[in-house]
Design an enzyme around this catalytic site. Structure first.
Site, PDB file in Angstrom:
ATOM      1  N   ALA C 240       0.823  -1.217   0.000  1.00 46.22           N
ATOM      2  CA  ALA C 240       0.000   0.000   0.000  1.00 46.22           C
ATOM      3  C   ALA C 240       0.857   1.266   0.000  1.00 46.22           C
ATOM      4  CB  ALA C 240      -0.933  -0.018   1.196  1.00 46.22           C
ATOM      5  N   HIS C 241       0.198   2.409  -0.051  1.00 44.46           N
ATOM      6  CA  HIS C 241       0.895   3.698  -0.139  1.00 44.46           C
ATOM      7  C   HIS C 241       1.754   3.988   1.079  1.00 44.46           C
ATOM      8  CE1 HIS C 241      -3.101   5.789   1.310  1.00 44.46           C
ATOM      9  NE2 HIS C 241      -2.892   4.665   1.927  1.00 44.46           N
TER      10      HIS C 241
END
Lengths: 342, 342, 342
Positions: C240-241
């Site tokens: 994820a980010h």
């Protein structure tokens, strides 16, 4: 690109405290601010950084009261987090601008493309496709026959949309998304082989849906697999045939939902959850990560575990699971004590 | 498209009870039947709907005995579910017809393409590829050098097949499938770095295999990763290098099988199962969703849990897991009682 | 291709025992050796096969002492496994040689392509992209604007790299990989809708990283999602980010790591693990398959379970979990006994 604090304040409807002519050419986190950058303060955990930041300007909530001297210019707004989001969005629209139809795209003559669209290199658009205005389709995506795509939707590189599927307006489909693959339907035969059940339904995705990279949504056997308005799906999610997901439900990465299950609106489903087929999950349900759901779930439930049950009960059981060796010691001690008494 | 009940009955080898000239132009679920549509009744749970359906015709099993008056025409067959499947299939073949080789495809001169194939836009076909008759390859798929593809196989948009892999006849590969990526093999070095072990084997997929969207099957280090005849794989499955899967085994979405494990024939593996490497899973094994398999599994086993064991034992243990707080109360009560006795 | 045992021994710096002029034209597993093939023996479990193998030559460790007569020629080396790996690599480089820029590629005029690159059919390369020397990009991949790719990196078919991402040197990205999709960031609104937070950061991948098929790595909201030097990611992983992964950490298939979590160096994370957001996982951590991580993890920890705790404690608890029905019987027996005493 360069903006003054005043120009940004106008964009996000804020009031300036400090130098409104300061020039901004960069966005930064508050703890990494530099001269010429703008940042924001929303989470009180980060308040300390505003007194040290080198950012030229910081967006804060209207009710922020500094407790020390500040070197930066402030822009006060109703909601600093949302305002920063608006600014990011505006910035993003500037830098991600794409338009025009690539000469390397292959578009069927019967397809209709709306105004002001971007169609990238090696995009294949099938027969009788109808695409709205301001749609962006990035390179190497395939749009099957009879697909309908609403206004302002963006489809990133390498997406595959099968025949007959409908995508709403204001949607975002990230790279590698597959919409409309055949549902997993096979009828067992007497010789242990499986006969494929043709899947002749489609997928209908309503407006304002975002779908993460490499997520797959299968077409219905008959009828439609339906993704409701405002649903947000993370990466690598599996949505099986004939599933229906209600409005504004959010699902985190790597979760899988088996065939014909319906999920209510405003649910929050964490990552790596598995939900078996033919269930009814209510509205406002929350499901913890890695849970396995094998029964219907009532509105407003918060559940965990595999199979899942009420979350605080799950947590209690799990604490005792961790303590099982001690529990067994207690039982053995009791047995010994009782034996000694004999 | 429009058919009479008689034409459909001929296709599915059924006998008509009612108006054999009724016109059908649509397929529907029995609970959503409309004039002009045909439906089917296989699951007794849905029997109630046949007395209310507006469908013009319903396919039923030979032994169906109506308990009320029926408005619809019946087509009686040996197996209504299979017959409806045959009809869907026929319909599907009609509407999904595709043929011809796109001028936007890039096909190596040394490649051989069989008769009556469809090769879509932006399909890349490498050197010495051999493709059978009636094969369909949808847009933006890449077929590496030396790949062999059997007759009647359909490859949807955005599939990648690496060099040297073999795909059988009558297979279906959905969008985003990756066949033949390097196995995950690295030798740890003394400085904590990893040296890549080149993966020079391939993937061999036998006939009548279906592979769901975005599933990945890695090539063998040496030799072949083998998917047996009639195997059905759902979406987002991971099959590691040198895995072998026996005939007619079915695997649901998001399951992962680590390197060099072999799986028998006629197994049913549910979704999100993990199987570690170098194991032998027998024939006719059933594995419940989200299970973790870390030991060999005997023929015919039905297992659940992570690590998994016999399913009814797992379920018993899980019932007690849910009841652990009560169990602890019982132990505490015993301790107190025994102490009181002292 | 045909080599003598002498030529191979020179390549892998080994000494020959037997016929150095024997001709080799094939690689094989030791248990499947054939005349003309070369194999290796590293794992003692396979020692038995060296006395029966029909392989013409076998690579062995320097300290191998045969206990029976051998028909094959030996090549002795420091580390037979590594040496066989080197040989596979050399073979692979020979057969996978690709070069030149396809006339079917679409490359922006502002892009810079280094020397000796391969750019395949239907590769789309955006504005201001900078690609190093000896880079291979296979068909149907999309490289967004401003992307930077280091020397010797290989990108297989159907990869999508979004704008502004950086890929190091000597990296391998397998088919279907998505780099730089938007992080999953949405701000809940009072009407239950979610407002998208624009994600304007990027992904930075350091040198010698391998990324498996259909793995997805999201771009940071601000700043960078960072994959450290020498990291190896298997297939279908979700990053994820704003995640950061330290050097030489290895992660198996289908694991997911939520936003802003940082992972140390030299970790080994097994398959289907889930790690929630905003955590700090230390160095040299080992996590068992299917574990769920919901708290920070100290350097050197070895953990298992969902939520995970120390692995040997987990295993003990799990043994008792399996035995819960018996444990309940013991408690019931105690209760009865105590009652009888009343």
């Amino acid at each position: 690109m360069k903006f003054t604090v005043r120009e940004i304040a106008n964009l996000i409807k804020g009031t300036v405290e400090g130098d409104e002519n300061a020039e901004i050419f960069k966005l930064s986190k508050i703890e990494q601010g530099e001269p010429g950058s703008i940042s924001f303060l929303a989470n009180p955990k980060y308040t300390q950084y505003i007194y040290q930041t080198k950012a030229s300007a910081v967006i804060v909530n209207n009710d922020f009261v500094p407790e020390q001297k500040l070197d930066c210019t402030l822009i006060r707004v109703e909601n600093a987090y949302n305002a920063f989001g608006m600014m990011l969005e505006a910035y993003n629209n500037l830098i991600r601008r794409k338009s025009g139809i690539s000469k390397h795209a292959a578009i069927a003559e019967s397809a209709e493309i709306g105004e002001n669209c971007y169609i990238g290199n090696f995009v294949s658009i099938g027969e009788y496709v109808r695409i709205g205005a301001n749609v962006k389709i990035h390179p190497n995506s395939t749009i099957g026959d009879n697909v309908v795509i609403g206004d302002n939707t963006e489809i990133f590189a390498g997406v595959s949309i099968y025949n007959d599927c409908h995508i709403g307006s204001d949607c975002t489909l990230h790279s590698g998304v597959v919409i409309g693959g055949d549902g997993f339907g096979f009828a067992p035969q007497s010789d242990n082989q499986y006969a494929k059940m043709a899947q002749i339904g489609n997928v209908v995705i309503h407006d304002k849906v975002e779908i993460g990279a490499n997520t797959t949504i299968d077409r219905a056997t008959l009828g439609s697999t339906v993704i409701g308005r405002g649903v947000k799906l993370d990466n690598l999610i599996q949505i099986a045939h004939n599933v229906e997901i209600g409005e504004n439900t959010v699902i985190a990465a790597q979760t899988g939902i088996a065939g014909s299950t319906s999920i209510g609106r405003n649910c929050m489903i964490a990552g790596q959850v598995g939900i078996i087929g033919h269930l009814k999950i209510g509205n406002e349900v929350k499901i913890a990560a890695q849970s396995g759901i094998s029964t219907d779930v009532a509105d407003g439930s918060i559940i965990m575990g595999s199979p899942a049950f009420e979350i605080s009960n799950y947590r209690k059981s799990y604490v005792y699971f961790r303590g099982l060796p001690k529990l067994v010691d207690r039982i053995s001690a009791l047995e010994k004590k009782l034996k000694d008494k004999d």
